[in-house]
Design a protein around this motif. Structure first.
Motif, PDB file in Angstrom:
ATOM      1  N   PRO A 199     -33.312  23.640   6.885  1.00 16.51           N
ATOM      2  CA  PRO A 199     -32.430  24.564   6.162  1.00 16.51           C
ATOM      3  C   PRO A 199     -31.805  25.626   7.053  1.00 16.51           C
ATOM      4  N   VAL A 200     -32.481  26.043   8.123  1.00 13.16           N
ATOM      5  CA  VAL A 200     -31.907  27.033   9.034  1.00 13.16           C
ATOM      6  C   VAL A 200     -30.695  26.450   9.745  1.00 13.16           C
ATOM      7  N   ARG A 201     -30.809  25.194  10.186  1.00 10.71           N
ATOM      8  CA  ARG A 201     -29.664  24.528  10.826  1.00 10.71           C
ATOM      9  C   ARG A 201     -28.517  24.385   9.836  1.00 10.71           C
ATOM     10  N   LEU A 202     -28.846  24.085   8.577  1.00  7.51           N
ATOM     11  CA  LEU A 202     -27.820  23.952   7.547  1.00  7.51           C
ATOM     12  C   LEU A 202     -27.059  25.266   7.367  1.00  7.51           C
ATOM     13  N   ARG A 203     -27.791  26.378   7.295  1.00  8.98           N
ATOM     14  CA  ARG A 203     -27.150  27.663   7.017  1.00  8.98           C
ATOM     15  C   ARG A 203     -26.270  28.144   8.165  1.00  8.98           C
ATOM     16  N   ARG A 204     -26.485  27.603   9.358  1.00  9.52           N
ATOM     17  CA  ARG A 204     -25.607  27.966  10.469  1.00  9.52           C
ATOM     18  C   ARG A 204     -24.246  27.280  10.366  1.00  9.52           C
ATOM     19  N   LYS A 205     -24.147  26.245   9.543  1.00  9.32           N
ATOM     20  CA  LYS A 205     -22.864  25.568   9.369  1.00  9.32           C
ATOM     21  C   LYS A 205     -22.254  25.840   7.996  1.00  9.32           C
ATOM     22  N   VAL A 206     -22.887  26.746   7.228  1.00  8.17           N
ATOM     23  CA  VAL A 206     -22.355  27.143   5.926  1.00  8.17           C
ATOM     24  C   VAL A 206     -22.300  28.667   5.892  1.00  8.17           C
ATOM     25  N   GLY A 207     -21.101  29.235   5.857  1.00  9.09           N
ATOM     26  CA  GLY A 207     -20.963  30.684   5.754  1.00  9.09           C
ATOM     27  C   GLY A 207     -21.376  31.172   4.375  1.00  9.09           C
ATOM     28  N   TYR A 208     -21.833  32.423   4.290  1.00  8.26           N
ATOM     29  CA  TYR A 208     -22.346  32.937   3.024  1.00  8.26           C
ATOM     30  C   TYR A 208     -21.977  34.406   2.903  1.00  8.26           C
ATOM     31  N   ALA A 209     -21.249  34.769   1.849  1.00 11.71           N
ATOM     32  CA  ALA A 209     -20.852  36.159   1.600  1.00 11.71           C
ATOM     33  C   ALA A 209     -21.289  36.534   0.198  1.00 11.71           C
ATOM     34  N   ILE A 210     -21.875  37.716   0.059  1.00 12.91           N
ATOM     35  CA  ILE A 210     -22.442  38.138  -1.218  1.00 12.91           C
ATOM     36  C   ILE A 210     -21.871  39.485  -1.643  1.00 12.91           C
ATOM     37  N   GLN A 211     -22.228  39.905  -2.868  1.00  9.95           N
ATOM     38  CA  GLN A 211     -21.826  41.201  -3.384  1.00  9.95           C
ATOM     39  C   GLN A 211     -22.436  42.299  -2.513  1.00  9.95           C
ATOM     40  N   SER A 212     -21.691  43.388  -2.332  1.00 17.26           N
ATOM     41  CA  SER A 212     -22.132  44.519  -1.501  1.00 17.26           C
ATOM     42  C   SER A 212     -22.327  44.135  -0.045  1.00 17.26           C
ATOM     43  N   SER A 213     -21.710  43.065   0.383  1.00 18.55           N
ATOM     44  CA  SER A 213     -21.585  42.615   1.779  1.00 18.55           C
ATOM     45  C   SER A 213     -22.882  42.115   2.416  1.00 18.55           C
ATOM     46  N   GLY A 214     -24.040  42.754   2.120  1.00 20.13           N
ATOM     47  CA  GLY A 214     -25.301  42.310   2.702  1.00 20.13           C
ATOM     48  C   GLY A 214     -25.405  42.571   4.192  1.00 20.13           C
ATOM     49  N   LEU A 215     -24.654  43.541   4.706  1.00 22.46           N
ATOM     50  CA  LEU A 215     -24.723  43.849   6.133  1.00 22.46           C
ATOM     51  C   LEU A 215     -26.044  44.529   6.469  1.00 22.46           C
ATOM     52  N   PHE A 216     -26.517  44.310   7.689  1.00 25.51           N
ATOM     53  CA  PHE A 216     -27.736  44.973   8.146  1.00 25.51           C
ATOM     54  C   PHE A 216     -27.389  46.406   8.556  1.00 25.51           C
ATOM     55  N   PRO A 217     -27.981  47.408   7.897  1.00 29.75           N
ATOM     56  CA  PRO A 217     -27.556  48.800   8.121  1.00 29.75           C
ATOM     57  C   PRO A 217     -27.857  49.323   9.514  1.00 29.75           C
ATOM     58  N   HIS A 218     -28.876  48.753  10.189  1.00 33.53           N
ATOM     59  CA  HIS A 218     -29.247  49.256  11.516  1.00 33.53           C
ATOM     60  C   HIS A 218     -28.430  48.604  12.624  1.00 33.53           C
ATOM     61  N   MET A 219     -27.549  47.673  12.271  1.00 35.40           N
ATOM     62  CA  MET A 219     -26.703  47.002  13.256  1.00 35.40           C
ATOM     63  C   MET A 219     -25.266  47.511  13.146  1.00 35.40           C
ATOM     64  N   THR A 220     -24.570  47.542  14.279  1.00 28.92           N
ATOM     65  CA  THR A 220     -23.151  47.890  14.254  1.00 28.92           C
ATOM     66  C   THR A 220     -22.360  46.743  13.626  1.00 28.92           C
ATOM     67  N   VAL A 221     -21.087  47.019  13.359  1.00 33.91           N
ATOM     68  CA  VAL A 221     -20.195  45.984  12.837  1.00 33.91           C
ATOM     69  C   VAL A 221     -20.178  44.779  13.776  1.00 33.91           C
ATOM     70  N   ALA A 222     -20.043  45.034  15.068  1.00 32.21           N
ATOM     71  CA  ALA A 222     -19.993  43.932  16.034  1.00 32.21           C
ATOM     72  C   ALA A 222     -21.286  43.130  16.030  1.00 32.21           C
ATOM     73  N   GLN A 223     -22.419  43.806  15.960  1.00 39.46           N
ATOM     74  CA  GLN A 223     -23.709  43.103  15.970  1.00 39.46           C
ATOM     75  C   GLN A 223     -23.886  42.266  14.704  1.00 39.46           C
ATOM     76  N   ASN A 224     -23.435  42.796  13.572  1.00 40.43           N
ATOM     77  CA  ASN A 224     -23.508  42.017  12.335  1.00 40.43           C
ATOM     78  C   ASN A 224     -22.688  40.740  12.432  1.00 40.43           C
ATOM     79  N   ILE A 225     -21.460  40.864  12.926  1.00 38.49           N
ATOM     80  CA  ILE A 225     -20.581  39.688  13.012  1.00 38.49           C
ATOM     81  C   ILE A 225     -21.118  38.686  14.034  1.00 38.49           C
ATOM     82  N   ALA A 226     -21.727  39.196  15.101  1.00 43.27           N
ATOM     83  CA  ALA A 226     -22.199  38.317  16.186  1.00 43.27           C
ATOM     84  C   ALA A 226     -23.499  37.600  15.858  1.00 43.27           C
TER      85      ALA A 226
END
Length: 426
Positions: free
Chosen positions: A85-112
């Motif tokens: 499933p981990v390999r699967l999720r690397r080939k399927v993008g996923y976007a959720i409500q309220s973005s789900g960004l990691f607050p301790h990471m910068t924008v660049a780190q989140n995208i990377a």
């Protein structure tokens, strides 16, 4: 869009769900039951249905955030039901409500994040982060080092979409991604998604409870009942004009003709040019343009060619050598990917009956006015009227045919007591 070095952008992959079922221990029945569906490569399909019907559960089974109890999932030619499933999720993008960004990471780190886990080299990741920020309309130099708390809700959602697309997956899953932002920001994000899809041609599965959003975004809409049973899976036009049953009609609701305004884009109607001037233009040249007699109004553009103010002839007397207090600020604009409904709402809030149309970075591209929009509304209403007349005519012909057959003795009681063609036996 520019490609990362040495790569080719992935377009969408088809998705096939085969008898997909999810049962939870202790529940009397399945949450999702025997869902079969085929989604074409490059298609944007929207799941819409009442709360608790299983639409998000069905979505999450596609990337196996929720493991199916039974059934198969195929992406492209691959059965992904049994792979890591981990390999699967690397080939399927996923976007959720309220973005789900990691607050301790910068924008660049989140995208990377996903490219880094996939082992991309640092220069390629750096280029991809800048590319993704540019793609979603955020200036890389300005947003690269920010943290999520320093972003507005709309900006966070854009970064969330950029992160979902960073590893260039063929499939993007979106679970009510715009549900937590205000209506104006939501409209802009929807327009951005439409623009992105025109550029990228991903396969997108999008969950919403908002039928108007489904109409605006979807190539096809799956209206789901309890347990994700499919009530109707069709184009927005087909669902609006020919709902399958009363359940689907309940989602369409009143004003189906006006809802069709969500099916036509500003780019499909007459966007006209308009007299413009720049904030750095000599004041005299702006005066001369307004006094020339060819126009009563000029659209003043800022230094980035974005709509700034509407200037009328009467404003000249208040200029007094400066445009600072002259004119009316531009409050509303629409993009070429906005719907006619968006444009109509913007025009109706403007006393002058027009709205500026902007490009990807907010730059001026033209103007759409009330006359153009109303002509299109009348065309839609007339098309609906003609379709209703044709439908009524077909029903009358069918009734007349049945009447003639009955009069000619062509119909008699069938073997089960119901009406059926004479002489036909089971």
């Amino acid at each position: 869009m520019p490609e990362p070095s040495g790569t080719t952008a992935a377009t969408g992959a088809g998705i096939r769900l085969e008898n997909l079922t999810k049962r939870y221990a202790g529940s009397p029945g399945p949450a999702v039951e025997n869902v079969s569906m085929e989604i074409k490569a490059g298609e944007l399909v929207v799941f819409v249905g009442p709360s608790g019907c299983g639409k998000s559960t069905t979505l999450k089974m596609i990337n196996r955030l929720i493991e199916p109890t039974a059934g198969r999932i195929r992406i492209g030619d691959e059965d992904v039901t049994g792979i890591d499933p981990v390999r699967l999720r690397r080939k399927v993008g996923y976007a959720i409500q309220s973005s789900g960004l990691f607050p301790h990471m910068t924008v660049a780190q989140n995208i990377a994040l996903v490219p880094k886990m996939a082992g991309w080299p640092r220069p390629r990741i750096r280029d991809r982060v800048a590319e993704m920020l540019d793609l979603v309309g955020l200036e890389p130099g300005e947003f690269h080092g920010r943290y999520p708390r320093q972003l507005s809700g709309g900006q966070q959602q854009r970064v969330g979409v950029a992160r979902a697309l960073a590893a260039d997956p063929p499939v993007l899953l979106m679970d009510e991604p715009f549900g937590a932002v205000d209506p104006i920001t939501r409209d802009h994000l929807q327009d951005e998604l439409i623009r992105l899809q025109h550029e990228l041609h991903k396969t997108i599965v999008f969950v919403t409870h908002d039928f108007d959003e489904a109409i605006k975004l979807g190539d096809r809409i799956a209206v789901l009942r309890e347990r994700s049973h499919i009530a109707q899976f069709d184009t927005p036009e087909a669902i609006l004009t020919n709902p399958a049953d009363d359940f689907v009609s309940g989602f369409v609701g009143a004003g189906a003709a006006l809802k069709r305004l969500n099916l036509t884009r500003v780019r499909d109607v007459g966007v006209v040019d308009f007299p413009t001037a720049g904030v750095d233009d000599p004041l005299q040249s702006i005066f001369d343009l307004l006094r020339s007699g060819t126009t009563n109004e000029v659209l003043l553009l800022d230094r980035h060619r974005r709509p700034y103010k509407w200037l009328r002839r009467g404003d000249l007397s208040r200029a007094k050598g400066s445009l600072a207090r002259a004119g009316t600020l531009v409050h509303d604009t629409v993009t070429r990917d906005a719907t006619l409904r968006d444009a109509l709402e913007a025009v109706l809030t403007d006393n002058a009956g027009r709205v500026a149309v902007t490009g990807r970075r907010g730059e001026y591209t033209g103007v759409v006015d009330m006359e153009t929009l109303m002509n299109n509304v009348h065309e839609l209403l007339e098309a609906d009227r003609l379709e209703a007349v044709e439908h009524q005519h077909q029903l009358q012909e069918q009734r007349a045919l049945l009447t003639r057959q009955e009069q000619e003795g062509g119909y008699a009681a069938g073997p089960d007591g119901t009406d059926g063609p004479a002489g036909v036996t089971a």
